[in-house]
Scaffold this motif. Structure first.
Motif, PDB file in Angstrom:
ATOM      1  N   GLN A  35      40.542  38.900  29.523  1.00  0.00           N
ATOM      2  CA  GLN A  35      40.825  37.495  29.246  1.00  0.00           C
ATOM      3  C   GLN A  35      39.750  36.946  28.307  1.00  0.00           C
ATOM      4  O   GLN A  35      38.554  37.101  28.572  1.00  0.00           O
ATOM      5  N   GLU A  36      40.197  36.312  27.240  1.00  0.00           N
ATOM      6  CA  GLU A  36      39.268  35.704  26.285  1.00  0.00           C
ATOM      7  C   GLU A  36      38.436  34.636  26.986  1.00  0.00           C
ATOM      8  O   GLU A  36      38.934  33.900  27.822  1.00  0.00           O
ATOM      9  N   GLY A  37      37.192  34.568  26.636  1.00  0.00           N
ATOM     10  CA  GLY A  37      36.325  33.519  27.166  1.00  0.00           C
ATOM     11  C   GLY A  37      35.668  33.848  28.490  1.00  0.00           C
ATOM     12  O   GLY A  37      34.496  33.591  28.680  1.00  0.00           O
ATOM     13  N   ARG A  41      38.521  41.283  33.550  1.00  0.00           N
ATOM     14  CA  ARG A  41      39.267  42.482  33.154  1.00  0.00           C
ATOM     15  C   ARG A  41      40.218  42.939  34.253  1.00  0.00           C
ATOM     16  O   ARG A  41      39.930  42.796  35.432  1.00  0.00           O
ATOM     17  N   VAL A  42      41.318  43.515  33.807  1.00  0.00           N
ATOM     18  CA  VAL A  42      42.257  44.202  34.689  1.00  0.00           C
ATOM     19  C   VAL A  42      42.365  45.618  34.126  1.00  0.00           C
ATOM     20  O   VAL A  42      42.613  45.801  32.933  1.00  0.00           O
ATOM     21  N   ILE A  43      42.154  46.615  34.994  1.00  0.00           N
ATOM     22  CA  ILE A  43      42.057  47.996  34.554  1.00  0.00           C
ATOM     23  C   ILE A  43      43.099  48.838  35.278  1.00  0.00           C
ATOM     24  O   ILE A  43      43.261  48.741  36.500  1.00  0.00           O
ATOM     25  N   ILE A  44      43.783  49.685  34.508  1.00  0.00           N
ATOM     26  CA  ILE A  44      44.761  50.634  35.055  1.00  0.00           C
ATOM     27  C   ILE A  44      44.237  52.034  34.771  1.00  0.00           C
ATOM     28  O   ILE A  44      43.901  52.347  33.624  1.00  0.00           O
ATOM     29  N   ASP A  63      38.021  43.669  37.795  1.00  0.00           N
ATOM     30  CA  ASP A  63      36.586  43.896  37.894  1.00  0.00           C
ATOM     31  C   ASP A  63      35.851  42.752  38.586  1.00  0.00           C
ATOM     32  O   ASP A  63      34.669  42.816  38.793  1.00  0.00           O
ATOM     33  N   GLY A  64      36.560  41.728  38.975  1.00  0.00           N
ATOM     34  CA  GLY A  64      35.927  40.615  39.678  1.00  0.00           C
ATOM     35  C   GLY A  64      35.725  40.920  41.149  1.00  0.00           C
ATOM     36  O   GLY A  64      36.547  41.571  41.773  1.00  0.00           O
ATOM     37  N   TYR A  90      46.044  34.444  37.541  1.00  0.00           N
ATOM     38  CA  TYR A  90      44.587  34.324  37.560  1.00  0.00           C
ATOM     39  C   TYR A  90      44.133  32.984  36.987  1.00  0.00           C
ATOM     40  O   TYR A  90      44.584  32.562  35.931  1.00  0.00           O
ATOM     41  N   GLU A  91      43.239  32.346  37.704  1.00  0.00           N
ATOM     42  CA  GLU A  91      42.604  31.132  37.218  1.00  0.00           C
ATOM     43  C   GLU A  91      41.098  31.376  37.227  1.00  0.00           C
ATOM     44  O   GLU A  91      40.548  31.761  38.241  1.00  0.00           O
ATOM     45  N   ALA A  92      40.478  31.155  36.092  1.00  0.00           N
ATOM     46  CA  ALA A  92      39.033  31.356  35.994  1.00  0.00           C
ATOM     47  C   ALA A  92      38.311  30.397  36.929  1.00  0.00           C
ATOM     48  O   ALA A  92      38.713  29.233  37.050  1.00  0.00           O
ATOM     49  N   PRO A  93      37.254  30.868  37.583  1.00  0.00           N
ATOM     50  CA  PRO A  93      36.501  29.961  38.453  1.00  0.00           C
ATOM     51  C   PRO A  93      35.817  28.868  37.635  1.00  0.00           C
ATOM     52  O   PRO A  93      35.462  29.099  36.474  1.00  0.00           O
TER      53      PRO A  93
END
Length: 95
Positions: A35-37, A41-44, A63-64, A90-93
């Motif tokens: 995600q920009e900013g 990350r989401v990893i497969i 990775d969070g 997903y919502e950034a904290p």
């Protein structure tokens, strides 16, 4: 490999590769979305399924520290869909 469907706003595919391991005589795929900013990350990745010597699947993880493993699925299409569902929700904290 290009994404067959568009990603949610603000997300990019930064890694999408498949390599052949001659020792194991199989291919391994790694896909990473970011995600920009936020750098979230989401990893497969290809993994051997626990307690199943012959079984392989695709592990989808974030990775969070709040999310970790999102699921283990049988095929790359299902893995991409699971990753996309996470990205959409997903919502950034708050900073």
């Amino acid at each position: 490999m290009a994404e067959s469907v568009s990603l949610p706003a603000g997300w990019n595919c930064v890694t999408d590769l498949t390599r052949h391991d001659s020792f194991m005589d199989r291919e391994y795929t790694t896909v990473t979305y970011e995600q920009e900013g936020t750098g979230q990350r989401v990893i497969i990745t290809d993994v051997q399924e626990p307690n199943n010597f012959g079984g392989w699947g695709f592990l989808v993880q974030s990775d969070g520290s709040d999310y970790g493993e999102l699921g283990l699925v049988e095929d790359i299409g299902s893995a991409r869909e699971l990753a996309r569902e996470f990205m959409e929700e997903y919502e950034a904290p708050p900073e």
